[in-house]
Design an enzyme around this catalytic site. Structure first.
Site, mmCIF file in Angstrom:
data_model
loop_
_atom_site.group_PDB
_atom_site.id
_atom_site.type_symbol
_atom_site.label_atom_id
_atom_site.label_comp_id
_atom_site.label_asym_id
_atom_site.label_seq_id
_atom_site.Cartn_x
_atom_site.Cartn_y
_atom_site.Cartn_z
ATOM 1 N N LYS A 150 0.986 -1.243 -0.066
ATOM 2 C CA LYS A 150 -0.036 -0.059 -0.105
ATOM 3 C C LYS A 150 1.005 1.272 0.036
ATOM 4 O O LYS A 150 0.615 2.139 -0.717
ATOM 5 C CB LYS A 150 -0.812 -0.036 1.305
ATOM 6 N N ASN A 151 1.863 1.003 0.696
ATOM 7 C CA ASN A 151 2.703 2.398 0.925
ATOM 8 C C ASN A 151 3.619 2.728 0.085
ATOM 9 O O ASN A 151 4.427 3.824 -0.099
ATOM 10 C CB ASN A 151 3.367 2.514 2.350
ATOM 11 N N CYS A 200 -4.402 12.516 13.185
ATOM 12 C CA CYS A 200 -5.171 11.317 12.877
ATOM 13 C C CYS A 200 -5.179 10.632 14.116
ATOM 14 O O CYS A 200 -4.467 10.977 15.290
ATOM 15 C CB CYS A 200 -4.613 10.613 11.690
ATOM 16 N N ARG A 212 1.158 14.408 13.458
ATOM 17 C CA ARG A 212 1.584 14.167 12.058
ATOM 18 C C ARG A 212 1.581 15.557 11.403
ATOM 19 O O ARG A 212 0.888 15.710 10.391
ATOM 20 C CB ARG A 212 0.704 12.990 11.431
ATOM 21 N N PRO A 213 2.654 16.293 11.884
ATOM 22 C CA PRO A 213 2.716 17.608 10.755
ATOM 23 C C PRO A 213 3.322 17.362 9.384
ATOM 24 O O PRO A 213 3.748 16.378 9.252
ATOM 25 C CB PRO A 213 3.788 18.393 11.513
ATOM 26 N N ASP A 251 4.906 0.120 12.017
ATOM 27 C CA ASP A 251 3.627 -0.287 11.387
ATOM 28 C C ASP A 251 3.602 -1.789 11.927
ATOM 29 O O ASP A 251 2.503 -2.441 11.565
ATOM 30 C CB ASP A 251 3.614 -0.268 10.009
ATOM 31 N N ARG A 258 -8.635 -0.547 4.817
ATOM 32 C CA ARG A 258 -7.733 0.543 4.179
ATOM 33 C C ARG A 258 -6.312 -0.028 3.750
ATOM 34 O O ARG A 258 -5.898 0.457 2.747
ATOM 35 C CB ARG A 258 -7.319 1.705 5.511
#
Ligand code: EPU
Length: 424
Positions: free
Chosen positions: A22-23, A119, A124-125, A307, A399
């Site tokens: 996915k990433n 999130c 998470r900037p 992850d 997702r």
């Protein structure tokens, strides 16, 4: 909302294949914005985040079509005149939408992307993305919740990230491919997904050296063309099934895996007492019956990935001793801990550390999580728990895990998807 119904315990046994990462597929899809020629991407996973980005690309004038065998072709629908903004409604559902910023700016001279906001796992900037683009000569402003970036043309530069950021590196790398002159990026993230993106960009005609290391050099070119690219296998999805094998006393072969991408997990599995074998067919993880606790710190690649932290915590509930797990990437990534505790685990969270006291027998109940990897952790725990576990809000899993229930069924798990009940 769909749920998983799991009856445990059952050992995972057999062979499973990871879908495309996915990433890696997300930045690859964003990279299609850099060209007017068609790009064919193979092994794109059929997961919700990919569908979200395809919707955003469609909005930006890039049509995508499914091809036989799981490929996707992305093609620009009109030379210009398409909207140039990534609206809040699309960005809020998936932070990775910010990946369109760099390519849109480089190709069209202007991009407007909603700020993603925080999130479930942290603040998470995206300051590093913006600093990098500004270093390339863009005028970057924030107003009304949107980033607006403008540049007649980008100019090569030397830029050092304050910390390694995966999507930040990808965004600035993509923008630099069309800048005038050479760009040197330092303190880059080194995740395999970045090297995969660079491989696609090079196939499109970009000149990139060092992707996958902390220093990337990009010589800007005037334009990029079409390409065909195969996305790498998903190391996090694959790693989840290997941890599942270890947790359930099972024996799983992860076919066609890239062992180098999974090295930090494989080392950890060996340390906690799992037989790990890497062969030409893939990676095999086989339980030896007992597990020992080992501490873990998450850190950027090539260290242990954040992850897989939640899934590792599920594993430690069944290990002899105490494991201290430190999450160093995101400030709020222990949401699975209280849910594991409801299943019988003894997990004590303090700040960014969690101590897991094991082994503790897990028993099934109804659990839920508010992010992707925490949900995967609870599914694994459900496989090891006795009785029935219902994991609620499976849309988080959808997702990023393609057909998880089907893959688990293929490994002998008793898991079923329960569709949302119609409103009474
Ligand atoms: N950070 C900043 N400023 C920035 C960018 C990052 O302070 O401009 C900080 C973050 O807050 C975090 C750290 O730097 O503390 C690293 O974050 P990074 O930018 O690397 O994360 P990301 O690019 O937003 C990607 C993955 C995540 C994965 C992280 C870390 C994609 C689409 N997402 O996010 O994947 O956890 O890298 O490896 O590639 C997931 O798949 O479940 C997932 C969350």
């Amino acid at each position: 909302m769909d749920r998983f119904h799991i009856v445990g315990p059952t050992p995972l046994l057999g062979t499973v294949r990871a879908s495309g990462a996915k990433n890696a597929a997300l930045p690859a899809l964003a990279a299609t914005l850099l060209t007017d020629e068609p790009v064919v991407l193979h092994r794109v996973p059929r997961v919700r985040d990919i569908r979200t980005l395809r919707r955003l690309l469609d909005h930006l004038g890039m049509g995508s079509e499914d091809r036989e065998g799981g490929a996707i072709v992305v093609r620009r629908q009109s030379a210009d005149g398409s909207p140039n903004d990534a609206p809040y409604d699309l960005v809020k559902t998936m932070r990775a939408s910010v990946l369109v910023l760099g390519p849109q700016l480089a190709k069209r001279g202007y991009a407007r992307v909603s700020l993603p906001g925080g999130c479930a796992i942290g603040v998470r900037p995206i300051d590093q993305h913006l600093k990098g683009l500004a270093a390339l000569g863009a005028d970057v402003r924030i107003s009304h919740g949107y980033v607006e970036a403008t540049a007649v043309h980008l100019v090569g530069t030397r830029f050092r990230f304050d910390m390694p950021t995966v999507t930040g590196t990808e965004n600035v790398l993509m923008a630099a491919t069309l800048a005038r002159g050479a760009t040197v990026l330092e303190n880059c993230a080194r995740e395999p997904e970045i090297a995969d993106l660079a491989e696609l960009l090079v196939a499109m005609g970009a000149r990139i050296y060092g992707a996958g290391t902390e220093r990337i050099v990009i010589e800007g070119v005037l334009g990029l063309g079409g390409a065909r690219h195969v996305i790498i296998p998903d190391r996090i999805e694959g790693g989840t099934y290997l941890i599942g094998a270890a947790l359930t006393g099972g024996d799983v072969l992860l076919a066609e895996a890239r062992a180098a991408d999974l090295a930090p997990l494989l080392e950890k599995l060996a340390e906690v007492g799992v037989d790990v074998e890497v062969t030409a067919h893939g990676i095999r993880a086989r339980s030896r019956g007992t597990l020992v606790s080992r501490d873990l710190d998450t850190a950027p690649h090539p260290s242990f990935p954040t992850d897989l932290q939640a899934q590792y915590m599920a594993l430690m509930t069944q290990a002899e001793g105490v494991a201290t797990i430190r999450e160093t990437i995101f400030e709020n990534r222990f949401q699975h801990a209280p849910e594991l505790a409801r299943m019988g685990a003894d997990v004590r969270v303090e700040g960014n550390s969690a101590r897991v006291y094991g082994p503790r027998a897990l028993s099934g109940t109804t659990v839920m999580a508010t992010d992707l990897r925490a949900s995967a952790c609870l599914v694994l725990a459900g496989l090891a728990a006795s009785g029935e576990t219902v994991v609620d809000r499976i849309y988080h899993l959808d997702r990023g895990y393609e057909g998880m229930e089907l893959k688990l069924q293929g490994l002998g798990a008793r898991v079923a998807r329960l569709a949302e009940l119609p409103a009474a």
